[in-house]
Motif scaffolding. Structure first.
Motif, PDB file in Angstrom:
ATOM      1  N   MET A 185       1.113  -1.003   0.171  1.00  0.00           N
ATOM      2  CA  MET A 185      -0.314  -0.240   0.275  1.00  0.00           C
ATOM      3  C   MET A 185       1.098   0.851   0.220  1.00  0.00           C
ATOM      4  SD  MET A 185      -3.202  -1.046   0.299  1.00  0.00           S
ATOM      5  CE  MET A 185      -3.319  -2.735  -0.482  1.00  0.00           C
ATOM      6  N   ILE A 186       1.780   1.793   1.204  1.00  0.00           N
ATOM      7  CA  ILE A 186       2.719   2.473   1.206  1.00  0.00           C
ATOM      8  C   ILE A 186       3.696   1.933   0.073  1.00  0.00           C
ATOM      9  CG2 ILE A 186       4.310   4.128   2.164  1.00  0.00           C
ATOM     10  CD1 ILE A 186       2.388   3.030   4.330  1.00  0.00           C
ATOM     11  N   MET A 187       4.017   2.505  -0.702  1.00  0.00           N
ATOM     12  CA  MET A 187       5.048   2.405  -2.320  1.00  0.00           C
ATOM     13  C   MET A 187       5.992   3.510  -2.033  1.00  0.00           C
ATOM     14  SD  MET A 187       4.350  -0.496  -3.672  1.00  0.00           S
ATOM     15  CE  MET A 187       5.327  -0.198  -5.755  1.00  0.00           C
ATOM     16  N   PRO A 188       7.307   3.630  -1.939  1.00  0.00           N
ATOM     17  CA  PRO A 188       8.387   4.647  -1.492  1.00  0.00           C
ATOM     18  C   PRO A 188       8.236   5.636  -2.453  1.00  0.00           C
ATOM     19  CG  PRO A 188       9.689   2.004  -2.494  1.00  0.00           C
ATOM     20  CD  PRO A 188       8.075   1.858  -2.881  1.00  0.00           C
ATOM     21  N   GLU A 189       7.643   5.672  -3.382  1.00  0.00           N
ATOM     22  CA  GLU A 189       7.099   7.056  -4.145  1.00  0.00           C
ATOM     23  C   GLU A 189       6.863   7.891  -3.398  1.00  0.00           C
ATOM     24  OE1 GLU A 189       6.987   4.499  -5.181  1.00  0.00           O
ATOM     25  OE2 GLU A 189       5.194   3.894  -7.208  1.00  0.00           O
ATOM     26  N   VAL A 190       5.973   7.141  -1.987  1.00  0.00           N
ATOM     27  CA  VAL A 190       5.168   8.032  -1.327  1.00  0.00           C
ATOM     28  C   VAL A 190       6.571   8.411  -0.177  1.00  0.00           C
ATOM     29  CG1 VAL A 190       3.076   8.186   0.150  1.00  0.00           C
ATOM     30  CG2 VAL A 190       3.068   6.306  -1.732  1.00  0.00           C
ATOM     31  N   LEU A 191       6.753   7.959   0.058  1.00  0.00           N
ATOM     32  CA  LEU A 191       7.004   8.497   0.932  1.00  0.00           C
ATOM     33  C   LEU A 191       9.053   9.559   0.350  1.00  0.00           C
ATOM     34  CD1 LEU A 191       7.229   5.951   2.761  1.00  0.00           C
ATOM     35  CD2 LEU A 191       6.407   7.205   2.877  1.00  0.00           C
ATOM     36  N   ILE A 192       8.957  10.396  -0.013  1.00  0.00           N
ATOM     37  CA  ILE A 192      10.678  10.238  -1.051  1.00  0.00           C
ATOM     38  C   ILE A 192      10.658  11.738  -0.375  1.00  0.00           C
ATOM     39  CG2 ILE A 192       9.280  10.409  -4.018  1.00  0.00           C
ATOM     40  CD1 ILE A 192       7.546  13.210  -3.053  1.00  0.00           C
ATOM     41  N   VAL A 193      10.022  12.134   0.680  1.00  0.00           N
ATOM     42  CA  VAL A 193      10.830  13.536   1.935  1.00  0.00           C
ATOM     43  C   VAL A 193      11.764  12.612   2.681  1.00  0.00           C
ATOM     44  CG1 VAL A 193      10.250  14.976   3.212  1.00  0.00           C
ATOM     45  CG2 VAL A 193       8.063  15.068   1.436  1.00  0.00           C
ATOM     46  N   SER A 231       8.039  10.571   8.834  1.00  0.00           N
ATOM     47  CA  SER A 231       6.907  11.609   8.563  1.00  0.00           C
ATOM     48  C   SER A 231       5.487  12.263   9.858  1.00  0.00           C
ATOM     49  CB  SER A 231       6.212  10.890   7.128  1.00  0.00           C
ATOM     50  OG  SER A 231       6.666  10.764   6.403  1.00  0.00           O
ATOM     51  N   LEU A 232       5.840  11.223  10.336  1.00  0.00           N
ATOM     52  CA  LEU A 232       4.764  11.244  11.756  1.00  0.00           C
ATOM     53  C   LEU A 232       4.937  11.795  12.200  1.00  0.00           C
ATOM     54  CD1 LEU A 232       1.795  11.096  12.639  1.00  0.00           C
ATOM     55  CD2 LEU A 232       2.889   9.209  13.627  1.00  0.00           C
ATOM     56  N   ALA A 233       6.361  11.970  12.919  1.00  0.00           N
ATOM     57  CA  ALA A 233       7.014  12.997  13.992  1.00  0.00           C
ATOM     58  C   ALA A 233       7.278  13.899  13.643  1.00  0.00           C
ATOM     59  CB  ALA A 233       8.258  12.056  14.166  1.00  0.00           C
ATOM     60  N   GLN A 234       7.495  13.905  12.110  1.00  0.00           N
ATOM     61  CA  GLN A 234       8.105  15.418  11.641  1.00  0.00           C
ATOM     62  C   GLN A 234       7.536  16.107  11.638  1.00  0.00           C
ATOM     63  OE1 GLN A 234      11.478  16.404  10.704  1.00  0.00           O
ATOM     64  NE2 GLN A 234      11.002  18.353  10.561  1.00  0.00           N
ATOM     65  N   SER A 235       6.188  15.478  11.587  1.00  0.00           N
ATOM     66  CA  SER A 235       5.250  17.002  11.986  1.00  0.00           C
ATOM     67  C   SER A 235       4.367  17.342  12.428  1.00  0.00           C
ATOM     68  CB  SER A 235       3.376  15.497  10.946  1.00  0.00           C
ATOM     69  OG  SER A 235       3.349  14.938  12.037  1.00  0.00           O
ATOM     70  N   PHE A 236       4.713  16.509  13.992  1.00  0.00           N
ATOM     71  CA  PHE A 236       4.976  17.845  15.202  1.00  0.00           C
ATOM     72  C   PHE A 236       6.016  18.457  15.162  1.00  0.00           C
ATOM     73  CE2 PHE A 236       2.847  13.807  15.643  1.00  0.00           C
ATOM     74  CZ  PHE A 236       1.426  14.187  15.733  1.00  0.00           C
ATOM     75  N   PHE A 237       6.997  19.313  14.428  1.00  0.00           N
ATOM     76  CA  PHE A 237       7.696  20.012  14.899  1.00  0.00           C
ATOM     77  C   PHE A 237       8.231  20.591  13.984  1.00  0.00           C
ATOM     78  CE2 PHE A 237       8.939  16.039  17.077  1.00  0.00           C
ATOM     79  CZ  PHE A 237       9.887  16.572  18.182  1.00  0.00           C
ATOM     80  N   THR A 259       2.395  14.082   3.783  1.00  0.00           N
ATOM     81  CA  THR A 259       2.493  13.193   3.532  1.00  0.00           C
ATOM     82  C   THR A 259       1.584  12.501   4.592  1.00  0.00           C
ATOM     83  OG1 THR A 259       4.637  13.649   3.224  1.00  0.00           O
ATOM     84  CG2 THR A 259       4.431  11.179   3.228  1.00  0.00           C
ATOM     85  N   VAL A 260       1.747  12.309   6.083  1.00  0.00           N
ATOM     86  CA  VAL A 260       0.690  11.753   7.211  1.00  0.00           C
ATOM     87  C   VAL A 260      -1.111  11.459   6.431  1.00  0.00           C
ATOM     88  CG1 VAL A 260      -0.384  12.207   9.210  1.00  0.00           C
ATOM     89  CG2 VAL A 260       2.353  12.590   9.162  1.00  0.00           C
ATOM     90  N   VAL A 261      -1.401  13.037   5.548  1.00  0.00           N
ATOM     91  CA  VAL A 261      -2.513  13.329   5.502  1.00  0.00           C
ATOM     92  C   VAL A 261      -2.964  11.999   3.868  1.00  0.00           C
ATOM     93  CG1 VAL A 261      -4.663  14.256   3.940  1.00  0.00           C
ATOM     94  CG2 VAL A 261      -2.925  15.038   5.770  1.00  0.00           C
ATOM     95  N   LEU A 262      -1.296  11.828   3.330  1.00  0.00           N
ATOM     96  CA  LEU A 262      -1.466  10.749   2.221  1.00  0.00           C
ATOM     97  C   LEU A 262      -1.873   9.853   2.536  1.00  0.00           C
ATOM     98  CD1 LEU A 262      -1.824  10.042  -1.081  1.00  0.00           C
ATOM     99  CD2 LEU A 262       0.689  11.077  -0.564  1.00  0.00           C
ATOM    100  N   LEU A 263      -0.784   9.352   3.349  1.00  0.00           N
ATOM    101  CA  LEU A 263      -0.405   7.692   4.433  1.00  0.00           C
ATOM    102  C   LEU A 263      -1.627   7.256   4.780  1.00  0.00           C
ATOM    103  CD1 LEU A 263       2.685   7.997   6.225  1.00  0.00           C
ATOM    104  CD2 LEU A 263       2.600   6.585   3.910  1.00  0.00           C
TER     105      LEU A 263
END
Lengths: 274, 292
Positions: free
Chosen positions: A115-123, B33-39, B267-271
């Motif tokens: 569900m969470i492919m690497p391209e979603v986590l680019i940052v 990402s979740l952690a960074q979203s609070f900083f 990103t958290v919203v997308l996840l």
């Protein structure tokens, strides 16, 4: 009798419909071929006897390092697939035949990647890559995809269908754990490797967002990224030259697809059913 | 006892290489990402600081965020049902006895193996104002000068049409597999009872394909949140964000505006959206499929 005739007519309509849709579906690609092989002034003038030319390809090749992009994509795809085969084989074997502690939970955690492919986590992945000093390297593009949940899943399914008796027989002959894997399991899963290989190669040949983020030089950029930079409207390159470059970039995959159409379709089907 | 211990050790050793990479590039970045979203973002002057829900408040007040979210929903609504209908039609035709079946199937499937970047390059020319193919054809009828991609009213439609073209053949494959799993006896029985083709499709085939439809539906929706390559070529999200999608906005925030905290929040919203779709898939689908 009349029922038969009605059905025949219906089939005729369906055949025409199917062919019409097929024509609509190939039209954009056919058009790309037209404009790539003709001088620019014929881009929207369809004359049967319009002169053919390879100039568009020549110019495209002279304006951007496409051979280098080809090499990068080739290295990327080969590296990714090799690593995927090794990692997914080992993990799939573990899930299929070893009742180790925490197996179910581990498997559920693997499936998260479907569900969470690497391209979603680019940052965050970009950040990791800069920590590892892998920004703007081909391994940096490949690394997030090497452990593929999809591959692990497919191979686990394949290994599960291997009869246990075959493994027992090999063990009686004194084969060890890895020998059994290589002599019994891998040969029997060959169609799955082919299917997964075709799907993976087409995916990574075409992948764009993550390679765009992680590369910034000619030496690492794959074809898709090179093509996007080349074809960007602000680059001001002429139309037929862009289509020529586009066709060049997709040519290997397209050619392989036309030659091995049945294998492609069956592989995508096999990989899709899961 | 000794042997069973070895099973645990071997199992984990075999899994280890894949597990390390999966954790490093899927689980860790999701949690990070979740952690960074609070900083707050780190800058030259200030270190990153805990700000609680500030980033989420910023997001809730950000009109662009709501716009891209709305766009994404419209993009899904525009592409998914149409792709499914076309995919079923294609599969029925290709599964039938039409002449030249292999060629037709190839025509339907070809867009699937092309990269989205190449597809966008080709379609860009269709949509170009004046010189583009659509405008050239329309000019024969005295209609001219449409900036298809430059106007908020038409840009999304253009992207939707192109995406349907790219994806329908891919979904056709799943329906082909589904159709081939249906026993031919059903059709014989339906023919004996004098049921027409449409009736047979509606009452027998379509219900039997329901698991396939659910699978395709969920995966098509996931795709509509993941597939943004075309925007880089066609519109850059414009005009005025009329065609921007959530993942594209994340890319912009992270790599153009360099605000990694806000990018993490998005990103958290997308996840979360992907997780909801995954859970939906599980409840709708996975309980009907037996893995063992």
């Amino acid at each position: 009798m009349s029922v038969r005739r009605g059905r025949g007519f219906g089939e005729w309509v369906e055949t025409v419909g199917a062919w019409l849709l097929a024509l609509i579906w190939v039209a954009p690609l056919a058009y790309a071929f037209w404009s790539a092989f003709h001088p620019p002034e014929y881009a929207t003038h369809f004359r049967l006897l319009a002169p053919l030319t390879l100039d568009n390809f020549r110019i495209a090749l002279s304006q951007a390092p496409f051979p280098r992009y080809f090499l990068n994509t080739f290295v990327l795809v080969t590296m990714t697939l090799t690593a995927q085969f090794v990692l997914c084989t080992l993990a799939g074997y573990a899930f299929a035949r070893f009742e180790f502690f925490g197996r179910e939970l581990a498997f559920a955690l693997v499936l998260v990647q479907l569900m969470i492919m690497p391209e979603v986590l680019i940052v965050e992945n970009y950040r990791t890559m800069s920590t590892l000093n892998l920004v703007d390297t081909i391994p940096g593009i490949a690394l997030p995809y090497m452990a593929s949940a999809f591959g692990i899943f497919l191979l686990r399914q394949a290994f599960k269908t291997v009869p246990k008796e075959l493994e027992e027989a090999a063990r009686v002959e004194g084969a060890g754990m890895l020998q059994i894997l290589f002599r019994v399991y891998i040969p029997l899963a060959r169609p799955v490797y082919l299917a997964y290989g075709l799907v993976s190669v087409s995916y990574h040949w075409n992948n764009f967002l993550w390679p765009l983020v992680i590369t910034n030089s000619v030496e690492t950029r794959p074809l898709t990224v090179g093509l996007a930079i080349f074809g960007a409207p602000e680059s001001g390159v002429q139309w037929p030259i862009i289509t020529a470059a586009t066709l060049m970039s997709v040519a290997p995959l397209l050619l392989a697809f036309v030659l091995f159409q049945r294998q492609f379709v069956q592989s995508f089907m096999r990989a899709g059913i899961r | 006892m000794h042997r069973s211990l070895l099973v645990h050790v071997y199992g984990w050793l075999l899994l280890l290489p894949a597990a390390v990479l999966l954790i490093a590039f899927t689980h860790y970045p999701a949690i990070a990402s979740l952690a960074q979203s609070f900083f707050s973002p780190k800058s030259a002057l200030y270190p990153s600081q805990f700000v609680g829900l500030d980033n989420y408040a910023t997001m809730a007040a950000d009109p662009v965020f709501w716009k891209v979210l709305k766009n994404n929903v419209w993009f899904a609504v525009g592409t998914v049902p149409a792709s499914i209908v076309i995919a079923i039609t294609m599969a029925l035709w290709v599964n039938g006895r039409i002449p030249g079946r292999g060629l037709v199937r190839m025509a339907y499937f070809t867009p699937t193996i092309l990269p989205m970047i190449a597809v966008a390059n080709i379609w860009l020319f269709f949509y170009s104002p004046d010189i583009g193919l659509i405008d050239q054809v329309l000019s024969n009828f005295g209609i001219r000068g449409h900036n298809w991609l430059g106007r908020p009213e038409t840009v999304m439609g253009c992207l939707i049409v192109m995406t349907i073209w790219k994806e329908a053949g891919f979904f056709m494959i799943f329906y082909l597999a589904g159709l081939q799993a249906i026993s031919p006896e059903f059709e014989e029985a339906a023919t004996l009872e004098g049921a027409g083709r449409w009736h047979y499709f509606r009452r027998v085939v379509f219900p039997l394909l329901m698991p396939t439809t659910l699978f395709v539906l969920i995966n098509a929706m996931i795709n509509s949140f993941k597939l943004v390559d075309q925007l880089f070529i066609l519109t850059k999200g414009g005009p005025d964000n009329a065609s921007s999608l959530l993942l594209y906005y994340i890319y912009q925030v992270a790599f153009s505006f360099l605000d990694e905290s806000y990018a993490a929040t998005l990103t958290v919203v997308l996840l979360a959206i992907l997780a909801v779709l995954a859970i939906g898939q599980y409840f709708l689908l996975e309980k009907h499929i037996h893995y063992q």
